[in-house]
Design a protein around this motif. Structure first.
Motif, PDB file in Angstrom:
ATOM      1  N   TYR B 114      13.263  -7.068  18.230  1.00  0.00           N
ATOM      2  CA  TYR B 114      12.771  -6.128  17.221  1.00  0.00           C
ATOM      3  C   TYR B 114      13.145  -6.584  15.818  1.00  0.00           C
ATOM      4  O   TYR B 114      12.320  -6.601  14.908  1.00  0.00           O
ATOM      5  CB  TYR B 114      13.355  -4.727  17.474  1.00  0.00           C
ATOM      6  N   THR B 115      14.412  -6.955  15.675  1.00  0.00           N
ATOM      7  CA  THR B 115      14.891  -7.342  14.357  1.00  0.00           C
ATOM      8  C   THR B 115      14.112  -8.552  13.855  1.00  0.00           C
ATOM      9  O   THR B 115      13.663  -8.602  12.709  1.00  0.00           O
ATOM     10  CB  THR B 115      16.399  -7.657  14.446  1.00  0.00           C
ATOM     11  N   HIS B 116      13.939  -9.512  14.746  1.00  0.00           N
ATOM     12  CA  HIS B 116      13.236 -10.736  14.351  1.00  0.00           C
ATOM     13  C   HIS B 116      11.749 -10.484  14.127  1.00  0.00           C
ATOM     14  O   HIS B 116      11.178 -10.866  13.105  1.00  0.00           O
ATOM     15  CB  HIS B 116      13.422 -11.793  15.436  1.00  0.00           C
ATOM     16  N   ASP B 117      11.143  -9.824  15.090  1.00  0.00           N
ATOM     17  CA  ASP B 117       9.692  -9.698  15.091  1.00  0.00           C
ATOM     18  C   ASP B 117       9.185  -8.886  13.901  1.00  0.00           C
ATOM     19  O   ASP B 117       8.196  -9.246  13.258  1.00  0.00           O
ATOM     20  CB  ASP B 117       9.263  -9.042  16.407  1.00  0.00           C
ATOM     21  N   ARG B 451       2.669   3.062   8.545  1.00  0.00           N
ATOM     22  CA  ARG B 451       2.891   2.171   9.680  1.00  0.00           C
ATOM     23  C   ARG B 451       3.805   1.018   9.271  1.00  0.00           C
ATOM     24  O   ARG B 451       4.742   0.651   9.984  1.00  0.00           O
ATOM     25  CB  ARG B 451       1.532   1.637  10.142  1.00  0.00           C
ATOM     26  N   THR B 452       3.512   0.476   8.086  1.00  0.00           N
ATOM     27  CA  THR B 452       4.295  -0.651   7.593  1.00  0.00           C
ATOM     28  C   THR B 452       5.723  -0.218   7.264  1.00  0.00           C
ATOM     29  O   THR B 452       6.681  -0.952   7.514  1.00  0.00           O
ATOM     30  CB  THR B 452       3.585  -1.258   6.364  1.00  0.00           C
ATOM     31  N   ALA B 453       5.860   0.991   6.733  1.00  0.00           N
ATOM     32  CA  ALA B 453       7.193   1.503   6.407  1.00  0.00           C
ATOM     33  C   ALA B 453       7.983   1.792   7.671  1.00  0.00           C
ATOM     34  O   ALA B 453       9.184   1.489   7.757  1.00  0.00           O
ATOM     35  CB  ALA B 453       7.074   2.773   5.556  1.00  0.00           C
ATOM     36  N   ALA B 454       7.311   2.381   8.678  1.00  0.00           N
ATOM     37  CA  ALA B 454       8.002   2.686   9.940  1.00  0.00           C
ATOM     38  C   ALA B 454       8.542   1.412  10.564  1.00  0.00           C
ATOM     39  O   ALA B 454       9.649   1.392  11.107  1.00  0.00           O
ATOM     40  CB  ALA B 454       7.039   3.377  10.904  1.00  0.00           C
ATOM     41  N   ARG B 455       7.773   0.341  10.440  1.00  0.00           N
ATOM     42  CA  ARG B 455       8.229  -0.930  11.012  1.00  0.00           C
ATOM     43  C   ARG B 455       9.506  -1.397  10.319  1.00  0.00           C
ATOM     44  O   ARG B 455      10.442  -1.869  10.968  1.00  0.00           O
ATOM     45  CB  ARG B 455       7.127  -1.989  10.909  1.00  0.00           C
ATOM     46  N   GLY B 456       9.535  -1.241   8.999  1.00  0.00           N
ATOM     47  CA  GLY B 456      10.733  -1.640   8.250  1.00  0.00           C
ATOM     48  C   GLY B 456      11.939  -0.812   8.652  1.00  0.00           C
ATOM     49  O   GLY B 456      13.032  -1.341   8.878  1.00  0.00           O
ATOM     50  N   LEU B 457      11.736   0.496   8.746  1.00  0.00           N
ATOM     51  CA  LEU B 457      12.841   1.368   9.140  1.00  0.00           C
ATOM     52  C   LEU B 457      13.332   1.018  10.537  1.00  0.00           C
ATOM     53  O   LEU B 457      14.520   1.026  10.831  1.00  0.00           O
ATOM     54  CB  LEU B 457      12.387   2.833   9.107  1.00  0.00           C
ATOM     55  N   SER B 505       8.653  -0.647  28.720  1.00  0.00           N
ATOM     56  CA  SER B 505       9.494  -0.938  27.566  1.00  0.00           C
ATOM     57  C   SER B 505       8.670  -0.543  26.358  1.00  0.00           C
ATOM     58  O   SER B 505       7.496  -0.185  26.478  1.00  0.00           O
ATOM     59  CB  SER B 505       9.853  -2.426  27.494  1.00  0.00           C
ATOM     60  N   GLU B 506       9.314  -0.544  25.204  1.00  0.00           N
ATOM     61  CA  GLU B 506       8.560  -0.466  23.964  1.00  0.00           C
ATOM     62  C   GLU B 506       8.558  -1.872  23.393  1.00  0.00           C
ATOM     63  O   GLU B 506       9.596  -2.404  22.996  1.00  0.00           O
ATOM     64  CB  GLU B 506       9.238   0.508  22.988  1.00  0.00           C
ATOM     65  N   ALA B 507       7.401  -2.517  23.394  1.00  0.00           N
ATOM     66  CA  ALA B 507       7.282  -3.789  22.692  1.00  0.00           C
ATOM     67  C   ALA B 507       7.277  -3.467  21.201  1.00  0.00           C
ATOM     68  O   ALA B 507       7.009  -2.317  20.821  1.00  0.00           O
ATOM     69  CB  ALA B 507       5.996  -4.484  23.105  1.00  0.00           C
ATOM     70  N   PRO B 508       7.576  -4.443  20.336  1.00  0.00           N
ATOM     71  CA  PRO B 508       7.506  -4.145  18.902  1.00  0.00           C
ATOM     72  C   PRO B 508       6.177  -3.502  18.506  1.00  0.00           C
ATOM     73  O   PRO B 508       6.116  -2.681  17.595  1.00  0.00           O
ATOM     74  CB  PRO B 508       7.673  -5.523  18.266  1.00  0.00           C
ATOM     75  N   ARG B 509       5.108  -3.846  19.243  1.00  0.00           N
ATOM     76  CA  ARG B 509       3.788  -3.312  18.894  1.00  0.00           C
ATOM     77  C   ARG B 509       3.485  -1.981  19.551  1.00  0.00           C
ATOM     78  O   ARG B 509       2.460  -1.385  19.270  1.00  0.00           O
ATOM     79  CB  ARG B 509       2.725  -4.333  19.269  1.00  0.00           C
TER      80      ARG B 509
END
Lengths: 362, 597, 257
Positions: B114-117, B451-457, B505-509
């Protein structure tokens, strides 16, 4: 300005000549070349423009691109900004759609014979190639077009080199490695799923530096990285020779770092640089982290499983059939036939003898 | 000639058609076609998955202990998440419990991903949608330095640093060989950042490119390599030995120290570079809080992930939330089950596959996939040269998965809204802080920007979780528990003759599920339903559109021939097409025969 | 005394199934009398016999060590430098492999210079009608459909098939695949690499060479079982010496049979 050399670029980017020479020295060392080669590399950087690279993606999983950006030496930002001109790569390029498509045409037209095509993934040939569609057309068409005037082709990873997972039995899309589609260009195969990052950038550095393709083995892989088996250079080899193996996952022997041979390690049959170069800046490689090699740089490795058995499962002989089960069955069968036949023979001999005795008496 | 879909969107395919193929900066192959009206606002959108590999067909008859390696090759970007899902499915089928350390190490692997992706997605797949690289040439390095220092205490922020970078960039651009920046949409009116912000972002693009390779070294320690680290049914392959003979041959103190130091550096980079950049960029693009929402404000789905204790996959034990939100009702979280045949179903009416009865959906345990590449009558071009797809017929290699008949959005935003709606403080507090900082209401989450902000958080969240899981691992080791694998049911002889199980699982996507059936020690059927199949799905028999198609509607384009706006919204989903287009169920084919008879 | 066939002669002499004829057309090899009830023919010269027994030792060593390379013994404990279990097993395998390979070479040489019985196993006269009909006869004898066997100076046709197809060809295959795998460790500048590495290219992935090498081992194991059994059986049942001939080279034929 299209012909600016690496050296010009490095210098203009504020990098001192001293730093450039140091870089060349490190590159030479990382390629295992003698110190004199550093001067050759420096000379090369001073006199060459950046070669355009078209990086195409067929049926793949993008692990090769991901691996490439892991390169620690050279850093991928330096590869992209200063060594090659990565004009097309679906995964990182800014442009999309027809702006992206236009680049391929432009490079093929403008740089006839002076560009490199790097292929990640492979073309499926079934269904008129329409299991992988790019720009509304089969990927194989675009691959052929891009390779038409290429100086050389680099087949990244096991997909492009051997077909990899989508070509495993029964290969439903007829995924086909690059060398079976492009037959008139020199192809450097860099197998692995994915290949090691520094092996990928090392191949590029070599081509740029020496202005020639690396020496290839009979399968088309660079000798410098693929001429020895993982087993031959494995740090656990002493345990192999001693007869010390991990018998079961997480047993005492696993914690002592014994050989993973009995866990199905494919190191003895896999040509790659994992046990020497290592992964991700040499941090580790599969065996060092406790899992056997699955042989991911070898032709058709998906069909040589199971991954946890020393012996390949033999197709067409039912569940769990490997050479030993088949052999044992055959040998047992031979013994059984001999026993039965021997018994019948004994009976026959007894009867014959009695008959003869009777005849003689008679 | 407008059409209103059952899930409440209005489509008008009469305007000018814009085709984007290939969509770049994604994983795999995707084609988009949209119709714009006279004001260049998108009124119809068509998402076309353009690759198929047939991996599940390949998995048939293999050893289930090998399945993780095959499914891992579904995607090299979200590397490991399929492997994790696969070992969970096989363990569920065979009833194999895993040691506590194995669960913790798997969580570390997943949090590392997650951190990397997310970091790589933001900088290398998404940033060029917001950052004009050429504009950076016009920046004042001193002002850039001042901007950077006003945002964070990241040390690489001197005027000289930015000046050197600008010089390098200038020479690069002057060379005429723009490499990956060639033919970009530079100067596009939708780019809003000032030159200084652009220069800072380019600097961080390059820094992130160099830093990302550090994060994955955690995978390398426990899995031997990255991409595609190694996994194991029954635990993890990396034995731990910190204090006895042979420790140098296993995961030892030096390895653990390496992991620990990488985690600290990752947290530092995310908090001092990624999050400040995200907020700074977002503050210039607040208008994107009104576009790109699509299904986000309506239907969201999460399976959850990160079991805190081993072998308990119940929702209460998961650090990522599980649940479904329907019609935007945040007050009601529906229970989600992968094994309930009424919940998850896949349709193929508009997919290049064949069902005996295409009006009905199939649960993944009974999934059928027989490729059937046919083009509709309104297609322009020919089979091997498609110029305009006919979305009235079959038009994608993606199936259309539906949850109780609803098209769903999955991914970071879904997870974040789910956690927010469940009132979990580790989701609510950072979300509220960001909303407050940007001065936008909660509704702004349901957008491209959200969506982009949620990914950052989520990236920040996962880096801290990484630290937490590492500490948990150390605490368990300190307590004397070193077990990493359970080999009791390793041999196929110890398995039941027939078994089936699902893994999630929850994939990053987004939500990822695998369903496996095992018979006589071999895989009898294997199905995956993956995040991009949910998000990028084509229409279903009722005409419901998927998340990509819905999100594009209503977005105004400045210049339809330079489709920057489309890329922004599509990239906000982080598409992964190799994941989504490989479904094949040979077991189901036999059923098809039965039905025909 | 029945009719004795010379299975190494290309000339079709015609069978004499009723066995009444006292013709003994291999008289040139025949010693008159060993004992009253036997006649004896010198068939296998010393190098052949020596090779046979050296080969037996090599094959047994190769099979045991080869099996243990694929399925290793339980692990040893202690420091790796104290042990060399797999190392010695492999060493024994390679040593026996060399003996086996040199033996086959010697056998080829003796096939060229030795008597005609030394040449028999190198070809199968499948084009000879006499041979195929006698092969059929031999099969009938082995399935108890004939009362009396045909007797031969060299190998009977069925034994001939076994020697050639189940031993000689597999042996050559084992040498080729064995040295090909050995060349991987011996390195790219080794003679083994120069001569045998192409074998690996046939498959592309050397794990397949391992697989087929092991299949070859089991083929030879089956041959050994059949060979030993058939030798004992025929020694008892067919009125001629089959075991002794590999010790003294003399094929004894029972006069009364």
């Amino acid at each position: 300005m299209g012909d600016a050399t690496f050296y010009d670029l490095f210098r203009r980017q504020g990098i001192s000549r001293r730093s450039i020479l140091k870089f060349c020295g490190l590159t030479a060392a990382s390629l295992g070349l003698p110190p004199a080669a550093a001067a050759q590399i420096a000379q090369a950087l001073e006199t060459k423009p950046r070669i355009p690279v078209l990086w195409l993606h067929g049926l793949e999983c993008t692990c090769c691109s991901e691996s490439f950006i892991r390169s620690g030496h050279p850093l991928v930002k330096d590869v992209v900004l200063s060594m090659i001109s990565l004009d097309y790569d679906d995964t990182i390029m800014a442009a999309a759609g027809h702006q992206a498509e236009a680049i391929i045409e432009e490079i093929v037209e403008t740089y006839k014979g002076r560009y490199i095509v790097a292929v990640e993934g492979n073309p499926p040939l079934a269904n008129d190639g329409m299991y992988c569609i790019v720009g509304g057309k089969p990927f194989v068409e675009r691959l052929r077009y891009a390779c038409r005037d290429a100086q050389a082709v680099i087949a990244w990873g096991s997909c492009a080199s051997n077909g990899c997972v989508q070509a495993a039995r029964p290969n439903p899309t007829q995924a086909t490695p690059v060398h079976k589609v492009i037959t008139d260009k020199p192809i450097v195969k860099v197998p692995g799923c994915p290949p090691i990052a520094e092996v990928m950038t090392g191949v590029i550095s070599y081509i740029l530096t020496f202005e020639r393709l690396p020496e290839l083995d009979r399968q088309g892989r660079p000798m410098m990285f693929y001429s020895q088996r993982i087993h031959d250079k494995c740090y656990r080899r002493a345990h192999f020779d001693a007869g010390q193996y991990v018998e079961k996952w997480d047993d005492e022997n696993a914690r002592k770092g014994f050989c993973l041979y009995k866990m199905g390690c494919k190191g003895p049959t896999t040509y790659n640089a994992c046990s020497t170069v290592g992964w991700n800046d040499g941090i580790s490689f599969p065996i060092k982290s406790g899992h056997g090699c699955i042989g991911c740089s070898e032709e058709g490795f998906w069909d040589k499983g199971p991954f946890y058995s020393r012996l390949t499962q033999v197709a067409g002989f039912g569940i769990e059939a490997n050479a030993d089960t088949i052999g044992r069955t055959a040998a047992t069968g031979a013994l059984a036939v001999a026993a039965v036949h021997g018994g019948l023979s004994a009976v026959k001999r007894l009867r014959d003898t009695r008959q003869r005795d009777k005849d003689e008496q008679g | 000639m407008t059409i209103t879909t059952p899930n409440g969107f209005t489509l008008d395919p009469s305007g000018k058609r814009v085709v984007i193929d290939p969509v770049t900066r994604i994983e795999g192959h995707l084609r988009l076609e949209v119709n714009v009206d006279s004001a260049n606002v998108i009124r119809n959108a068509v998402s076309v998955g353009t690759m198929w590999r047939g991996l599940e067909m390949i998995l048939k008859d293999r050893d289930p202990r090998d399945a993780w390696a095959f499914t891992q090759r579904i995607c090299g970007v979200c590397t490991g998440t399929h492997a994790l899902t696969s070992v969970r499915a096989v363990e569920a089928a065979l009833g194999i419990p895993i040691p506590e350390n194995a669960n913790t190490i798997r969580n570390i692997m997943q949090a590392t991903l997650y951190t990397h992706d997310h970091l790589v997605h933001f900088y290398h797949l998404h940033a060029l949608d917001w950052v004009d690289v050429l504009s950076a040439l016009k920046a004042d390095p001193n002002a850039t330095s001042a901007l950077a220092r006003s945002l964070s205490s990241w040390p690489l922020s001197s005027p000289g640093y930015f000046k050197d970078l600008q010089l390098r960039l200038t020479r690069f651009v002057e060379s005429g060989q723009l490499g990956p920046f060639k033919n970009g949409y530079w100067g596009h009116p939708a780019y809003k950042l000032p030159p200084e912000a652009n220069l800072m972002a380019v600097a961080h693009y390059l820094e992130a490119l160099t830093f990302q390779k550090e994060i994955v070294k955690i995978h390398t320690v426990f899995g031997g390599k990255n991409p595609h680290p190694n996994w194991l049914v029954g635990g993890v392959p990396s034995a731990i030995n910190v204090d006895s003979v042979g420790a140098v041959g296993a995961v030892n103190m030096e390895r653990l120290d390496l992991v620990s130091s990488i985690i600290d550096r990752a947290i530092e980079f995310i908090e001092q570079v990624y999050i400040p950049d995200l907020l700074a960029v977002a503050s210039f693009y607040k208008d994107w809080a009104q576009w790109g929402g699509g299904l986000a404000g309506r239907n969201l789905l999460c399976y959850g992930d990160f079991p805190e204790k081993a072998n308990d996959y119940g929702a209460d034990n998961l650090a990522f939330p599980r649940g479904a939100i329907i019609d935007g009702n945040l007050n009601e979280i529906h229970q989600v089950s992968l094994d309930d045949p009424d919940q998850i179903r896949e349709f193929v009416t508009h997919s290049w596959y064949k069902y005996p009865d295409e009006g009905k959906g199939l649960h993944p345990y009974d999934g059928i996939t027989e490729p059937n590449f046919v083009l509709g009558p309104a297609t322009e071009g020919k089979k091997t040269d498609i110029r305009r797809i006919d979305e009235g017929a079959k038009y994608s290699y993606l199936k259309a998965p539906r949850w109780r008949g609803h098209a769903m959005e999955v991914g970071p935003l879904a997870r974040w809204v789910m956690g927010y709606a469940q009132g979990r403080p580790d989701y609510k507090e950072p979300t509220d802080a960001v909303l407050k900082k940007l001065g936008v209401p909660v509704g702004a989450l349901f957008s491209t920007l959200g969506r982009t902000a949620a990914r950052g958080l989520e990236c920040q969240w996962s880096a801290h979780k990484l630290k937490g899981y590492f500490n948990k691992l150390m605490a368990t080791l300190k307590a004397g528990d070193f077990a990493t694998a359970n080999a009791d049911k390793w041999e196929p002889a110890s398995w039941p003759r027939a078994a089936r199980g699902s893994g999630f699982s929850e994939a990053p996507r987004g939500a990822l599920g695998h369903w496996v059936q095992i018979a006589d020690g071999r895989i009898a059927n294997y199905q995956c339903v993956v995040p991009t199949t949910w998000n990028g799905s084509p229409r279903d028999p009722q005409g419901n559109i998927g998340a990509y198609e819905a999100a594009l509607l209503g977005t105004p384009m400045a210049d339809p021939s330079r489709p920057l706006e489309i890329l922004r919204t599509i990239h906000s989903f982080d598409p992964c097409l190799a994941c989504s287009t490989h479904i094949m169920g040979p077991d189901g084919q036999e059923k098809a025969v039965v039905r025909v008879l | 005394m029945g009719y004795i066939f010379d299975s190494t002669s290309a000339v079709d002499q015609g069978a004499d199934p009723d066995g009444k004829k006292e013709n003994f057309y291999a008289d040139d090899y025949a010693k008159p009398v060993v004992a009253d009830e036997y006649r004896s023919v010198y068939v296998y010269e010393a190098p052949i016999r020596l090779w046979h027994w050296v080969n037996v030792c090599a094959v047994i060593t190769l099979m045991i060590t080869g099996y243990l390379i694929g399925v290793p013994l339980p692990s040893a404990n202690g420091e790796a430098s104290e042990w060399f279990v797999m190392g010695y097993i492999r060493y024994a395998h390679f040593a026996a492999g060399y003996v086996f390979a040199v033996g086959i070479l010697v056998r080829f040489w003796w096939g060229a210079v030795g008597n005609r019985f030394a040449r028999q196993v190198f070809y199968l006269p499948i084009w000879s009608r006499r041979w195929t009909s006698e092969l059929a006869y031999q099969l009938r004898w082995q399935t108890f459909l004939e009362r009396k066997p045909l007797r031969y100076l060299g190998h009977n046709p069925l034994a001939h098939v076994a020697m050639t197809a189940l031993f000689l060809y597999p042996a050559l295959f084992m040498i080729a695949t064995g040295f090909a795998m050995y060349s991987e460790a011996a390195g790219r500048d080794s003679w083994q690499h120069a001569i045998f590495y192409w074998v690996i290219d046939i498959w592309g992935n050397t794990i397949d060479v391992h697989l087929w090498h092991r299949m070859g081992m089991w083929t030879i194991a089956c041959f050994v079982i059949v060979h030993v059994y058939a030798a004992v059986r025929e020694d008892i049942m067919s009125g001629q010496s089959v075991i002794g001939v590999m010790f003294n080279g003399e094929r004894l034929f029972k006069r009364k049979f």
